[in-house]
Every structure is written in C-alpha cells, then in structure tokens.
Enzyme design. Structure first.
Site, PDB file in Angstrom:
ATOM      1  N   HIS A 139       0.816  -1.219   0.000  1.00  0.00           N
ATOM      2  CA  HIS A 139       0.000   0.000   0.000  1.00  0.00           C
ATOM      3  C   HIS A 139       0.848   1.267   0.000  1.00  0.00           C
ATOM      4  O   HIS A 139       0.405   2.312  -0.465  1.00  0.00           O
ATOM      5  CB  HIS A 139      -0.930   0.013   1.219  1.00  0.00           C
TER       6      HIS A 139
ATOM      7  N   HIS B  32       5.382   6.920   6.597  1.00  0.00           N
ATOM      8  CA  HIS B  32       5.080   6.390   5.264  1.00  0.00           C
ATOM      9  C   HIS B  32       4.582   7.517   4.372  1.00  0.00           C
ATOM     10  O   HIS B  32       4.315   8.636   4.838  1.00  0.00           O
ATOM     11  CB  HIS B  32       4.024   5.276   5.345  1.00  0.00           C
TER      12      HIS B  32
ATOM     13  N   HIS C  48       2.163   8.932   0.857  1.00  0.00           N
ATOM     14  CA  HIS C  48       1.007   8.791  -0.029  1.00  0.00           C
ATOM     15  C   HIS C  48       1.251   9.669  -1.250  1.00  0.00           C
ATOM     16  O   HIS C  48       1.778  10.776  -1.131  1.00  0.00           O
ATOM     17  CB  HIS C  48      -0.279   9.226   0.677  1.00  0.00           C
TER      18      HIS C  48
ATOM     19  N   HIS D  39       3.364  10.928   6.419  1.00  0.00           N
ATOM     20  CA  HIS D  39       2.782  10.736   7.748  1.00  0.00           C
ATOM     21  C   HIS D  39       3.833  10.156   8.680  1.00  0.00           C
ATOM     22  O   HIS D  39       4.490   9.162   8.343  1.00  0.00           O
ATOM     23  CB  HIS D  39       1.578   9.790   7.690  1.00  0.00           C
TER      24      HIS D  39
ATOM     25  N   THR E  88      -6.035   6.509   8.121  1.00  0.00           N
ATOM     26  CA  THR E  88      -6.590   6.706   6.768  1.00  0.00           C
ATOM     27  C   THR E  88      -6.637   5.405   5.971  1.00  0.00           C
ATOM     28  O   THR E  88      -6.981   5.425   4.793  1.00  0.00           O
ATOM     29  CB  THR E  88      -5.765   7.753   5.997  1.00  0.00           C
ATOM     30  N   THR E  89      -6.275   4.299   6.610  1.00  0.00           N
ATOM     31  CA  THR E  89      -6.356   2.984   5.971  1.00  0.00           C
ATOM     32  C   THR E  89      -7.051   2.027   6.930  1.00  0.00           C
ATOM     33  O   THR E  89      -7.080   2.266   8.149  1.00  0.00           O
ATOM     34  CB  THR E  89      -4.956   2.433   5.639  1.00  0.00           C
TER      35      THR E  89
END
Length: 396
Positions: free
Chosen positions: A90, A115, A117, A142, A230-231
């Site tokens: 992801h 991580h 995005h 993040h 958010t996941t």
C-alpha cells in the site's frame, strides 16, 4: 444474465461472509472489489463519524492560542543502526527507533513509523490525503506515534481515543526547475532506496538519517483535529497535526514515488504499479478543526501574490516620494511668493527706512543770516560805546 455472470455472483456471495469473519486477512485496495468505497463493509470503523483525511477550510477553522509548536524528540539522533524500509503493498514504510518521540502535546508520544502517499501524475493532480480549501498537494508524509504515557505499545494504543498522534506533511513539486534537479536532499534518503523494495512484502536496510530534514521549518503553524487512521481498520484514535507549510521536492523525486513501486508481489505474473494510494476526504460531521495561528497570519501567499505585494509596495514608496517632493516644492514656492510680496509693499518707503541702522547722524542746523547780522551789529555797537567811555577827557 449468462452462466459466467451468475457463477461470479455466487462466488462473491460465498466469499464475502468469510471475508467479514476474518477482516485481518482481507486484501484491501484503494480501488476495485475491496476499494475504499467498500471498506466500511469489511472494517466497520471506516464508516464512523470521525474519519480522516479531511478538507481543511481555513475560514472555518478556530484559532486556539494554547496550541504550542510541536517538538520532535530525537529525530536528529538517528545513531548507527540502519532503518528498515519495506513495501507493504500500500505504501513505502520506514520503521523508526523507539527513542524518537514527539513533545508539545498533552502526552508524550513515541515514534513508530512513517510512510508516504502519492498520486499517479494524472490530470487530477491528486496525491495528498488531506486537502486545504479543496486543493490537494502532490504527496503527503505521515509520521506515526503512539501515546507511551497511557499505553504500553502501538497495538494497545491504536484502538483507544488519543492513542495515536500523526504528523501530516504536505509535499509539493517546486516549479521551474531543470530536469534532474533535486531540491530536497532529505527525501533522497528514502527515494534512492525504493528500487530495493519494488514489490510488495519486500524490505531492506537503509542508512539511518536525520528524520527532521523531512519536516517543514515552521513547526508552530498547523491544524489540529481528532480523526482516524486513513487505511483499514480506520480506528478513530488519531490526534492529527497537519502543518500549514508545504515541503518542496523536485519533479524527478515525485516521479520516483509514482513509478518505482508495485502493489503486487514478485511472484505475481501481472505487475501493478503502486499509485494513487490516497484516501478521499471524509465528512467533518460537526468536528472542529483548530489552528495554532490566526486566519490573518496563517494566510499563505502564492509566489504571484508575493510578487504583486512587492511591486505594490515599491510603487507606493515611489508615489509617496513624489507627493512629498511636490509638497516641499509647493511650500518653497509660497514662501518665495510671500517674500516678493513683502519687498513690493515696502518699495514706496525710503531706503534709509528699510536700512535704518545705516542712516547718518543729523547735521546741526545753520542760523538765518538776518539774525547773524543783528548779532554782529550789537557786538560792534557795544564795542564802540566801550571805546568812548574809556577815552580820557582833554582840557579845552
């Protein structure tokens, strides 16, 4: 409906209950059969009322003077032990040592991981999860921490209110750079090693580095709200800090994020690029977003606005100088005009009246001739009489 379509429906009907019974084993995605629109069916908290990310409408934020700058603890003390970088299918995750933490919050938080995005470089120009006034950035970083004052570890904290604290850093591509120019060396500490984890479930050790180089310089201006992961499983346990200042990278650096990683494993025959790994913004549902700065001081100006302000100030200064010069000239003109008027009004008087200090002393006035003659006669007569009196008499 044909037989193949009917068999597909039966397969989904059989598999869906099994998936719900074991949510941990579900392979969720950002789009597709278990895409984000279906997350709440498998992960109930993803349908909660305090979800993240959100769109920050700056005019609707509330200024909170008690919000102090956040303080990274140990971010620069990376030590000699390498970091672990891995592809979880992801995103790219960097595990952080436990001596790193975060201050400036109601509790002490310990760092866990960070991580990224990003998007796909498509026409939508999306990539960040949070947006400000409806506008997304090119990517978002993040940095995840757990509340180490109240909970023993990440697993225990992530399901509890205020159990997590996440820093959100919006990333934008700086415009006008030549191809290949790098503008943020800090991000190269991650991006230069993505080729080692191209496929899902791959990991690699990378040299430790100063994590604070990834953060914006201004850590005192940010937005704060209560939200969620958010996941999936979307636990509503996150105290979000979204910085107002964006971090800049080059187009070449963004391309590495968008094109180097796969969401598929090395064993899968069909490779799938890992792109558009950002969740759509969620409703606020009456939540309040607090700002550590007032709306006036927090307004961010575009380069064009800054240029316009500079030009305006320069023009204003020139205009003010012209006005001051005009006023000075006008005052001088009227002074000269006044002096000329005084000279003209005094021109009918004698120059001795104007320069009275130079007037000579008055001369004594002469007597009239007649009076002089009379005085002379009187003197002569008196003389004659005296002579007669003084003359001796003679005998006849």
């Amino acid at each position: 409906m044909d037989i193949s379509g009917l068999s597909l429906l039966l397969t989904l009907f059989i598999l869906r209950p099994a998936a719900k019974a074991s949510a941990e084993e579900i392979t969720w995605t950002y789009s597709g059969l278990v895409g984000q629109s279906e997350w709440s069916e498998y992960f109930p908290e993803c349908g909660g009322t305090a979800q993240s990310p959100v769109d920050v409408i700056t005019t609707q934020t509330k200024y909170d003077s008690s919000l102090i700058p956040v303080t990274p603890l140990g971010y620069s003390q990376h030590g000699n032990k390498p970091f672990t970088l891995y592809n979880n299918g992801h995103t790219a995750v960097i595990e952080l040592p436990e001596w790193m933490g975060l201050g400036g919050l109601p509790w002490l938080f310990t760092a866990v991981q960070m991580h990224l995005h990003w998007g796909s470089g498509g026409p939508s120009h999306g990539g960040s999860e949070h947006t400000i006034n409806g506008l997304s950035a090119d990517a978002e970083l993040h940095v995840v921490h757990y509340n180490s004052e109240l909970y023993p570890n990440m697993s225990a904290a992530m399901t509890q209110r205020n159990g997590l604290a996440v820093l959100g850093i919006l990333i934008v591509v700086i415009k006008g750079l030549k191809t290949g120019e790098e503008t943020n060396p800090g991000f190269n500490n991650i991006l230069n090693y993505l080729s080692r984890i191209r496929h899902a479930k791959q990991s690699a050790f990378i040299p430790a580095f100063d994590v604070q180089t990834l953060l914006p310089k201004d850590l005192g201006r940010y937005y704060r709200y209560n939200g969620s992961l958010t996941t999936p499983p979307c636990y509503q346990s996150v105290m979000w800090t979204l910085f107002n200042e964006r971090v800049q990278i080059s187009k070449a650096q963004l391309l590495k994020m968008e094109t180097l990683l796969y969401s598929s494993t090395a064993e899968e025959p069909d490779r799938m690029l890992l792109q558009d790994n950002y969740r759509a913004t969620q409703p606020l549902n009456h939540r309040v977003i607090f700002a550590s700065f007032s709306a006036e001081s927090g307004k961010e100006l575009s380069p064009g606005e800054v240029t316009a302000i500079v030009i305006g100030v320069m023009c204003g200064c020139v205009g003010l100088a012209v006005i001051v010069r005009f006023i000075v000239k006008t005052i001088r003109f009227f002074r000269l005009l006044h002096l000329e008027t005084v000279v003209v009004n005094n021109s009918s008087t004698s120059s001795w009246d104007i320069l009275h200090n130079n007037r000579p002393a008055p001369m004594p006035r002469t007597k009239k001739p007649e009076e002089d003659e009379k005085k002379q006669d009187m003197v002569m007569n008196s003389t004659s009489d005296g002579e007669i009196k003084d003359k001796p008499e003679t005998d006849p």
